[in-house]
Each structure stands twice: as C-alpha cells, then as structure tokens.
Design a protein around this motif. Structure first.
Motif, PDB file in Angstrom:
ATOM      1  N   ASN A 288      16.280 -57.127 -89.781  1.00 16.80           N
ATOM      2  CA  ASN A 288      17.680 -57.177 -89.365  1.00 16.80           C
ATOM      3  C   ASN A 288      18.511 -58.166 -90.174  1.00 16.80           C
ATOM      4  O   ASN A 288      19.743 -58.124 -90.123  1.00 16.80           O
ATOM      5  CB  ASN A 288      17.760 -57.531 -87.878  1.00 16.80           C
ATOM      6  CG  ASN A 288      17.050 -56.497 -87.013  1.00 16.80           C
ATOM      7  OD1 ASN A 288      17.119 -55.301 -87.279  1.00 16.80           O
ATOM      8  ND2 ASN A 288      16.339 -56.962 -85.997  1.00 16.80           N
ATOM      9  N   ASP A 289      17.849 -59.065 -90.897  1.00 17.28           N
ATOM     10  CA  ASP A 289      18.554 -60.052 -91.714  1.00 17.28           C
ATOM     11  C   ASP A 289      18.424 -59.737 -93.196  1.00 17.28           C
ATOM     12  O   ASP A 289      18.419 -60.647 -94.041  1.00 17.28           O
ATOM     13  CB  ASP A 289      18.011 -61.458 -91.428  1.00 17.28           C
ATOM     14  CG  ASP A 289      18.392 -61.957 -90.051  1.00 17.28           C
ATOM     15  OD1 ASP A 289      19.492 -61.623 -89.575  1.00 17.28           O
ATOM     16  OD2 ASP A 289      17.585 -62.672 -89.430  1.00 17.28           O
ATOM     17  N   THR A 290      18.332 -58.463 -93.522  1.00 21.62           N
ATOM     18  CA  THR A 290      18.133 -58.032 -94.904  1.00 21.62           C
ATOM     19  C   THR A 290      19.181 -56.994 -95.278  1.00 21.62           C
ATOM     20  O   THR A 290      19.503 -56.108 -94.484  1.00 21.62           O
ATOM     21  CB  THR A 290      16.728 -57.428 -95.084  1.00 21.62           C
ATOM     22  OG1 THR A 290      15.752 -58.405 -94.718  1.00 21.62           O
ATOM     23  CG2 THR A 290      16.493 -56.995 -96.523  1.00 21.62           C
ATOM     24  N   SER A 291      19.693 -57.114 -96.493  1.00 22.95           N
ATOM     25  CA  SER A 291      20.682 -56.157 -96.978  1.00 22.95           C
ATOM     26  C   SER A 291      20.697 -56.185 -98.495  1.00 22.95           C
ATOM     27  O   SER A 291      20.482 -57.235 -99.116  1.00 22.95           O
ATOM     28  CB  SER A 291      22.070 -56.510 -96.434  1.00 22.95           C
ATOM     29  OG  SER A 291      23.064 -55.641 -96.957  1.00 22.95           O
ATOM     30  N   LEU A 292      20.929 -55.029 -99.113  1.00 23.13           N
ATOM     31  CA  LEU A 292      21.209 -54.984-100.549  1.00 23.13           C
ATOM     32  C   LEU A 292      22.705 -55.227-100.709  1.00 23.13           C
ATOM     33  O   LEU A 292      23.521 -54.400-100.309  1.00 23.13           O
ATOM     34  CB  LEU A 292      20.816 -53.638-101.155  1.00 23.13           C
ATOM     35  CG  LEU A 292      21.029 -53.528-102.671  1.00 23.13           C
ATOM     36  CD1 LEU A 292      20.175 -54.534-103.423  1.00 23.13           C
ATOM     37  CD2 LEU A 292      20.750 -52.118-103.174  1.00 23.13           C
ATOM     38  N   GLY A 293      23.063 -56.388-101.273  1.00 26.16           N
ATOM     39  CA  GLY A 293      24.428 -56.854-101.183  1.00 26.16           C
ATOM     40  C   GLY A 293      24.626 -57.532 -99.831  1.00 26.16           C
ATOM     41  O   GLY A 293      23.807 -57.394 -98.923  1.00 26.16           O
ATOM     42  N   LEU A 294      25.703 -58.263 -99.714  1.00 27.09           N
ATOM     43  CA  LEU A 294      25.906 -59.056 -98.500  1.00 27.09           C
ATOM     44  C   LEU A 294      25.948 -58.205 -97.245  1.00 27.09           C
ATOM     45  O   LEU A 294      25.373 -58.564 -96.211  1.00 27.09           O
ATOM     46  CB  LEU A 294      27.195 -59.865 -98.637  1.00 27.09           C
ATOM     47  CG  LEU A 294      27.521 -60.822 -97.499  1.00 27.09           C
ATOM     48  CD1 LEU A 294      26.439 -61.896 -97.382  1.00 27.09           C
ATOM     49  CD2 LEU A 294      28.885 -61.464 -97.722  1.00 27.09           C
ATOM     50  N   GLY A 295      26.635 -57.067 -97.312  1.00 29.20           N
ATOM     51  CA  GLY A 295      26.696 -56.164 -96.159  1.00 29.20           C
ATOM     52  C   GLY A 295      27.165 -56.862 -94.897  1.00 29.20           C
ATOM     53  O   GLY A 295      28.176 -57.568 -94.880  1.00 29.20           O
ATOM     54  N   HIS A 296      26.367 -56.713 -93.831  1.00 28.83           N
ATOM     55  CA  HIS A 296      26.728 -57.246 -92.518  1.00 28.83           C
ATOM     56  C   HIS A 296      26.296 -58.694 -92.321  1.00 28.83           C
ATOM     57  O   HIS A 296      26.553 -59.273 -91.268  1.00 28.83           O
ATOM     58  CB  HIS A 296      26.047 -56.396 -91.444  1.00 28.83           C
ATOM     59  CG  HIS A 296      24.546 -56.519 -91.454  1.00 28.83           C
ATOM     60  ND1 HIS A 296      23.758 -55.907 -92.416  1.00 28.83           N
ATOM     61  CD2 HIS A 296      23.685 -57.204 -90.649  1.00 28.83           C
ATOM     62  CE1 HIS A 296      22.479 -56.198 -92.184  1.00 28.83           C
ATOM     63  NE2 HIS A 296      22.413 -56.977 -91.131  1.00 28.83           N
ATOM     64  N   LEU A 297      25.654 -59.281 -93.301  1.00 22.93           N
ATOM     65  CA  LEU A 297      25.046 -60.596 -93.106  1.00 22.93           C
ATOM     66  C   LEU A 297      26.106 -61.704 -93.062  1.00 22.93           C
ATOM     67  O   LEU A 297      27.098 -61.658 -93.791  1.00 22.93           O
ATOM     68  CB  LEU A 297      24.049 -60.880 -94.227  1.00 22.93           C
ATOM     69  CG  LEU A 297      22.901 -59.877 -94.362  1.00 22.93           C
ATOM     70  CD1 LEU A 297      22.028 -60.223 -95.564  1.00 22.93           C
ATOM     71  CD2 LEU A 297      22.062 -59.830 -93.091  1.00 22.93           C
ATOM     72  N   PRO A 298      25.879 -62.724 -92.224  1.00 27.32           N
ATOM     73  CA  PRO A 298      26.841 -63.826 -92.118  1.00 27.32           C
ATOM     74  C   PRO A 298      26.749 -64.767 -93.316  1.00 27.32           C
ATOM     75  O   PRO A 298      25.683 -65.357 -93.576  1.00 27.32           O
ATOM     76  CB  PRO A 298      26.424 -64.532 -90.825  1.00 27.32           C
ATOM     77  CG  PRO A 298      24.975 -64.185 -90.639  1.00 27.32           C
ATOM     78  CD  PRO A 298      24.779 -62.835 -91.238  1.00 27.32           C
ATOM     79  N   PRO A 299      27.839 -64.971 -94.050  1.00 30.46           N
ATOM     80  CA  PRO A 299      27.790 -65.820 -95.253  1.00 30.46           C
ATOM     81  C   PRO A 299      27.344 -67.246 -94.974  1.00 30.46           C
ATOM     82  O   PRO A 299      26.725 -67.882 -95.836  1.00 30.46           O
ATOM     83  CB  PRO A 299      29.245 -65.790 -95.750  1.00 30.46           C
ATOM     84  CG  PRO A 299      29.830 -64.553 -95.175  1.00 30.46           C
ATOM     85  CD  PRO A 299      29.146 -64.347 -93.845  1.00 30.46           C
ATOM     86  N   GLU A 300      27.613 -67.744 -93.776  1.00 31.54           N
ATOM     87  CA  GLU A 300      27.278 -69.139 -93.484  1.00 31.54           C
ATOM     88  C   GLU A 300      25.771 -69.376 -93.397  1.00 31.54           C
ATOM     89  O   GLU A 300      25.320 -70.530 -93.411  1.00 31.54           O
ATOM     90  CB  GLU A 300      27.944 -69.590 -92.181  1.00 31.54           C
ATOM     91  CG  GLU A 300      27.507 -68.853 -90.929  1.00 31.54           C
ATOM     92  CD  GLU A 300      28.297 -67.582 -90.657  1.00 31.54           C
ATOM     93  OE1 GLU A 300      28.202 -67.058 -89.530  1.00 31.54           O
ATOM     94  OE2 GLU A 300      29.027 -67.117 -91.565  1.00 31.54           O
ATOM     95  N   ARG A 301      24.967 -68.316 -93.325  1.00 29.75           N
ATOM     96  CA  ARG A 301      23.509 -68.479 -93.254  1.00 29.75           C
ATOM     97  C   ARG A 301      22.835 -68.334 -94.614  1.00 29.75           C
ATOM     98  O   ARG A 301      21.617 -68.442 -94.721  1.00 29.75           O
ATOM     99  CB  ARG A 301      22.913 -67.456 -92.287  1.00 29.75           C
ATOM    100  CG  ARG A 301      23.145 -67.791 -90.824  1.00 29.75           C
ATOM    101  CD  ARG A 301      22.538 -66.725 -89.921  1.00 29.75           C
ATOM    102  NE  ARG A 301      21.141 -66.479 -90.249  1.00 29.75           N
ATOM    103  CZ  ARG A 301      20.482 -65.360 -89.883  1.00 29.75           C
ATOM    104  NH1 ARG A 301      21.102 -64.415 -89.212  1.00 29.75           N
ATOM    105  NH2 ARG A 301      19.216 -65.212 -90.204  1.00 29.75           N
ATOM    106  N   ILE A 302      23.612 -68.107 -95.672  1.00 32.96           N
ATOM    107  CA  ILE A 302      23.033 -67.842 -96.988  1.00 32.96           C
ATOM    108  C   ILE A 302      22.841 -69.140 -97.762  1.00 32.96           C
ATOM    109  O   ILE A 302      23.749 -69.964 -97.869  1.00 32.96           O
ATOM    110  CB  ILE A 302      23.919 -66.863 -97.779  1.00 32.96           C
ATOM    111  CG1 ILE A 302      23.914 -65.505 -97.066  1.00 32.96           C
ATOM    112  CG2 ILE A 302      23.434 -66.717 -99.211  1.00 32.96           C
ATOM    113  CD1 ILE A 302      24.859 -64.504 -97.654  1.00 32.96           C
TER     114      ILE A 302
END
Length: 375
Positions: free
Chosen positions: A200-214
C-alpha cells in the motif's frame, strides 16, 4: 531491540544481527550515510525493520522510520520486468517477439532484431541512458519523449552478442506493457502487483503517496540546486520504468517473499512457479556468442541480477561476498539493494539515501553482515 530478540525464531544469529545494526547506526553517526532502513527475513519471517538517520540529509528532523518511503532507483527494474512477464504467462507476449512487432517505430537504425528477451537480460545493445539524458531532464521532458528518442538510437552492438547494463531497454519494456495492455504502467503495476500483495506504500512515481513520508536522497554536486533531480516534483512524478519506484522496506519484502514462495504470498498468486523459475535462472552465461569476459563478470535472469556472478570491473558488489549460489536481486543508484537467497531462504531489503553507498562498497559490507547472520 525486538528484532535482535526475535532473530533466533527465524534461524538468525542475534549477536550477528546486533552487529549489523551497530554497523548501520555507526555509519549514520559518522556521517557516512544520512539515513537507512533495513529489513531482514528468513524462512518467511520478517523481523521488525531497523531505521536510523534523517529524512532529509541536511535536516536533523524528522527521523527515518520503519515505514519511511524511499526512492529506490533501479530496484524498480525487476518490478517492471515482472509486469512484462505477467504478459508472457498470460499468452500476450513471447520473449522472442521482436520489439518492433509491438512498437513499430522502434524498428529503425538496425534495431529490427532486438527481442523482448534482450531487454530483460541487458543484451539489447542499447545504452544505459540516452546521450542527451540530462538535457531532456533539464527541460522536464515527459517519459514519452524519452521513449521516442530511444526508438531513434543506433545500437552499441548487435543484440544478443554482449551484455551492457541498459536503462533504455527497461524503458522500452515499460512501453511494451503499456502498448499491449492499453494501460499506463503505474496503473498496471498498482492493479496487478502492488494492491494484490498489500504493497500500500508503493507506487511507480509519487502517485497517491504522501510527500512528507519520503526520504530525500543526498544529492551529488551535479544535481544540487536543480529542478530535475531525485528530490524534485519533476522526477517524483516522472515514473521512470527503470528507476522511479517509491516503496518501503516492508512493502519490498512482500514482493521478494512472493518470489521466494514461487509466485504466491498469503494465498494470493501473482506469478506462476514457471515464471519465477525463468526470471531467477541464469539466462546469459550459457550464450556462447557473448564474450567470456562479459559472461564471467555478470549474469542476468529476466530482470533480476544474479549475485554469484555480479563482479563489475570496479571490484564492488552490492550483494557482498557471502550469499549462496542462485541468489538474485538488484541495486539502485540512490543507495539501495535487495536480494533473495533461495538456498538459505533469506531476504535482505536495505535502503539508504546515500548514492555513494554502492561504489564505496558500503552496501556490500552490510550485505555480508546480513548474510553471515544465517545459522
């Protein structure tokens, strides 16, 4: 520490695992590595992830956590390869299909004989990166322009006659998946791999992921201050099939354990056992046309690198020296490595934010510590 206390449950040495974590922690404390997350598993049992360091290299807060999301660079490649192999096992693609039969515009300047197999084994003759890669990134070119430029290239050598690591080939592999399925590669990966595996925390490209966790990558001079580097919105949303995946150590464990299980995880089958066997089997060493020096220096499955032959001319190896024959995995230029040792049923997921961790040998040394923990 919980992971050390539980190490014996899965056949790992508590003392050696503690030594491994101390090595990582000391590297962060000395400034050699800004931050890292490490997950070790054996016999299907993942230990709690170990995380240390800073989310942003120049900022002491916040800290990297076990669920921090990393840009894993070329660890993306076996994931894109898996998408293509799904089409193979579904009868939509053959490894010996000419690439130009699927993407006609690719069949120019001597590339008519390049097969899908060549893209997966780094034997296509394409270069790693486009000659104007940096210029394209500076002007924020879309992925479609990269693919168009690859189609215009001449080969560095006739396909199938040598081994040359090539991100351009994986770019074409992604384009093949999109052309056959009429689906953007990030969406295909989400639907067919990430969601079924619970990544659930995986994406090709940022997608739906929260930038603050990167976790931000420690940039080398040529990327500092640019608007196209690893930590920029342009690259986060570019979704490079060869190096644009974001994930956590926990999610990547699920992907690797699926392979170790023969294509299944938690009762959900992603790949057939036959596909897993083909992807993790040596596909290059038996080719007599490839020069012996190339075959002895490295070996490739379909998308996966084979650790026991991974000894580039520079002498470093991110797999270390102690993994078993048959171990497969991949490294990434942002300072990442994953490997699966099927003999010991052991998995190592090691993400850092330090690109020099590969060429300095740091990833290889840490891999040795992890491999030595297996009892």
């Amino acid at each position: 520490m919980e992971a050390v206390e539980r190490a014996a449950e899965c056949g790992l040495s508590p003392a050696q695992l503690a030594r491994t974590y101390q090595f990582v922690e000391a590297s962060v404390a000395s400034g050699q590595i800004p931050g890292a997350a490490l997950l070790v598993a054996r016999h299907g049992i993942p230990l709690p992830a170990f995380a240390v360091g800073r989310l942003r290299p120049q900022d002491p807060n916040p800290a990297i956590r076990p669920d921090t999301i990393f840009l894993v660079a070329s660890v993306t490649k076996p994931v894109t390869a898996t998408a293509a192999m799904l089409l193979v096992e579904r009868g939509q693609l053959l490894l010996d299909d000419p690439v130009c039969a699927i993407i006609p515009e690719f069949g120019a300047h001597g590339k008519e004989r390049v097969r899908v197999r060549h893209l997966l084994t780094h034997t296509s003759g394409l270069p790693d990166m486009l000659p104007d890669n940096l210029e394209l990134r500076r002007r924020h070119a879309p992925l479609s322009e990269f693919v168009r430029r690859i189609c215009e290239l001449e080969l560095d050598f006739p396909s199938g006659t040598d081994i040359q690591y090539q991100s351009c080939g994986i770019a074409m592999l992604g384009a093949i998946v999109e052309r056959i399925t009429d689906t953007p590669l990030p969406e295909f990966l989400r639907r067919e791999i990430f969601e079924p595996l619970g990544m659930n925390d995986t994406s090709l490209g940022l997608g739906h992921l929260p930038p603050e966790r990167i976790a931000h990558v420690h940039l080398e001079p040529e990327m500092e201050g640019t608007d196209w580097g690893w930590n920029t919105p342009y690259w986060w949303n570019f979704a490079a099939p060869w190096g644009g995946m974001f994930t956590t150590v926990g999610d990547m464990f699920k992907f690797c354990q699926m392979f170790l299980n023969g294509g299944m995880l938690n009762g959900i089958r992603i790949l057939s056992p036959a596909t897993v066997a083909a992807m993790t089997r040596d596909q290059t060493s038996g080719n007599p046309v490839i020069p012996a020096t190339a075959r002895y220096r490295q070996a490739w499955g379909l998308g996966w690198g084979l650790a026991w032959r991974r000894q580039p001319a520079s002498g470093w190896s991110y797999f270390g020296d102690l993994t078993s024959p048959g171990t497969y995995g991949h490294g990434g230029a942002t300072g990442t490595v994953v490997w699966v040792d099927p003999v010991r049923a052991q998995i190592c997921i090691l993400f850092t934010t330090e690109p020099t961790a590969i060429r300095s040998g740091w990833l290889g040394r840490c891999s040795n510590l992890v491999a030595a923990a297996a009892l």
